[in-house]
Design a protein around this motif. Sequence first.
Motif, PDB file in Angstrom:
ATOM      1  N   GLU A   1       0.837  -1.204   0.000  1.00  0.00           N
ATOM      2  CA  GLU A   1       0.000   0.000   0.000  1.00  0.00           C
ATOM      3  C   GLU A   1       0.873   1.255   0.000  1.00  0.00           C
ATOM      4  N   GLU A   2       1.947   1.243   0.779  1.00  0.00           N
ATOM      5  CA  GLU A   2       2.875   2.378   0.801  1.00  0.00           C
ATOM      6  C   GLU A   2       3.540   2.583  -0.558  1.00  0.00           C
ATOM      7  N   MET A   3       3.748   1.488  -1.305  1.00  0.00           N
ATOM      8  CA  MET A   3       4.337   1.574  -2.648  1.00  0.00           C
ATOM      9  C   MET A   3       3.328   2.094  -3.676  1.00  0.00           C
ATOM     10  N   GLY A   4       2.072   2.177  -3.275  1.00  0.00           N
ATOM     11  CA  GLY A   4       1.033   2.651  -4.181  1.00  0.00           C
ATOM     12  C   GLY A   4       0.498   1.582  -5.112  1.00  0.00           C
ATOM     13  N   LEU A   5       0.765   0.315  -4.804  1.00  0.00           N
ATOM     14  CA  LEU A   5       0.317  -0.771  -5.684  1.00  0.00           C
ATOM     15  C   LEU A   5      -1.077  -1.290  -5.329  1.00  0.00           C
ATOM     16  N   ILE A   6      -1.436  -1.205  -4.059  1.00  0.00           N
ATOM     17  CA  ILE A   6      -2.759  -1.681  -3.636  1.00  0.00           C
ATOM     18  C   ILE A   6      -3.405  -0.621  -2.753  1.00  0.00           C
ATOM     19  N   GLU A   7      -4.704  -0.775  -2.557  1.00  0.00           N
ATOM     20  CA  GLU A   7      -5.415   0.067  -1.606  1.00  0.00           C
ATOM     21  C   GLU A   7      -6.349  -0.818  -0.797  1.00  0.00           C
ATOM     22  N   THR A   8      -6.545  -0.426   0.448  1.00  0.00           N
ATOM     23  CA  THR A   8      -7.373  -1.200   1.360  1.00  0.00           C
ATOM     24  C   THR A   8      -8.606  -0.385   1.716  1.00  0.00           C
ATOM     25  N   TRP A   9      -9.746  -1.040   1.648  1.00  0.00           N
ATOM     26  CA  TRP A   9     -11.001  -0.418   2.025  1.00  0.00           C
ATOM     27  C   TRP A   9     -11.566  -1.209   3.194  1.00  0.00           C
ATOM     28  N   GLN A  10     -11.675  -0.556   4.353  1.00  0.00           N
ATOM     29  CA  GLN A  10     -12.171  -1.196   5.558  1.00  0.00           C
ATOM     30  C   GLN A  10     -13.515  -1.869   5.285  1.00  0.00           C
ATOM     31  N   GLY A  11     -13.590  -3.142   5.595  1.00  0.00           N
ATOM     32  CA  GLY A  11     -14.824  -3.896   5.423  1.00  0.00           C
ATOM     33  C   GLY A  11     -15.078  -4.379   4.005  1.00  0.00           C
TER      34      GLY A  11
ATOM     35  N   GLY B   1     -12.101  -4.950   1.566  1.00  0.00           N
ATOM     36  CA  GLY B   1     -10.977  -5.761   1.134  1.00  0.00           C
ATOM     37  C   GLY B   1      -9.831  -4.937   0.587  1.00  0.00           C
ATOM     38  N   MET B   2      -8.895  -5.663  -0.020  1.00  0.00           N
ATOM     39  CA  MET B   2      -7.702  -5.046  -0.609  1.00  0.00           C
ATOM     40  C   MET B   2      -7.804  -5.194  -2.124  1.00  0.00           C
ATOM     41  N   PHE B   3      -7.461  -4.132  -2.819  1.00  0.00           N
ATOM     42  CA  PHE B   3      -7.624  -4.093  -4.267  1.00  0.00           C
ATOM     43  C   PHE B   3      -6.370  -3.552  -4.934  1.00  0.00           C
ATOM     44  N   VAL B   4      -6.150  -3.988  -6.181  1.00  0.00           N
ATOM     45  CA  VAL B   4      -5.058  -3.434  -6.980  1.00  0.00           C
ATOM     46  C   VAL B   4      -5.441  -1.998  -7.303  1.00  0.00           C
ATOM     47  N   ARG B   5      -4.525  -1.100  -7.067  1.00  0.00           N
ATOM     48  CA  ARG B   5      -4.785   0.332  -7.258  1.00  0.00           C
ATOM     49  C   ARG B   5      -4.726   0.692  -8.734  1.00  0.00           C
ATOM     50  N   GLN B   6      -5.542   1.671  -9.116  1.00  0.00           N
ATOM     51  CA  GLN B   6      -5.482   2.215 -10.465  1.00  0.00           C
ATOM     52  C   GLN B   6      -4.106   2.815 -10.667  1.00  0.00           C
ATOM     53  N   ARG B   7      -3.483   2.537 -11.771  1.00  0.00           N
ATOM     54  CA  ARG B   7      -2.138   3.091 -12.032  1.00  0.00           C
ATOM     55  C   ARG B   7      -2.288   4.478 -12.632  1.00  0.00           C
ATOM     56  N   THR B   8      -1.413   5.355 -12.197  1.00  0.00           N
ATOM     57  CA  THR B   8      -1.353   6.687 -12.789  1.00  0.00           C
ATOM     58  C   THR B   8      -0.022   6.791 -13.521  1.00  0.00           C
ATOM     59  N   GLU B   9       0.122   7.778 -14.332  1.00  0.00           N
ATOM     60  CA  GLU B   9       1.383   7.968 -15.069  1.00  0.00           C
ATOM     61  C   GLU B   9       2.550   8.136 -14.101  1.00  0.00           C
TER      62      GLU B   9
END
Length: 77
Positions: A54-64, A66-74
């Motif tokens: 998550e700190e690397m910006g690769l995933i994001e966590t949503w309480q309740g 789950g964890m998801f692959v983050r949208q990539r930005t340029e």
Amino acid sequence: MPRTPVYREIIRDIRTAIETGQLQPGDRLPTIAQLCEQYQASNTPVKTAMRLLEEMGLIETWQGKGMFVRQRTEDAK
């Protein structure tokens, strides 16, 4: 040769799956419990790996939700 720490294995595997397109932005990751079972590890290294990803910006966590692959930005490429 020393064994790679479990949290690093998890990071490497998930990062590789994202980079190769096996995991796409918005894809849900396995739960902490599923990853613990998959890697035969306690929840401490799994949670450490998820926090670092998550700190690397690769995933994001949503309480309740789950964890998801983050949208990539340029900027993240």
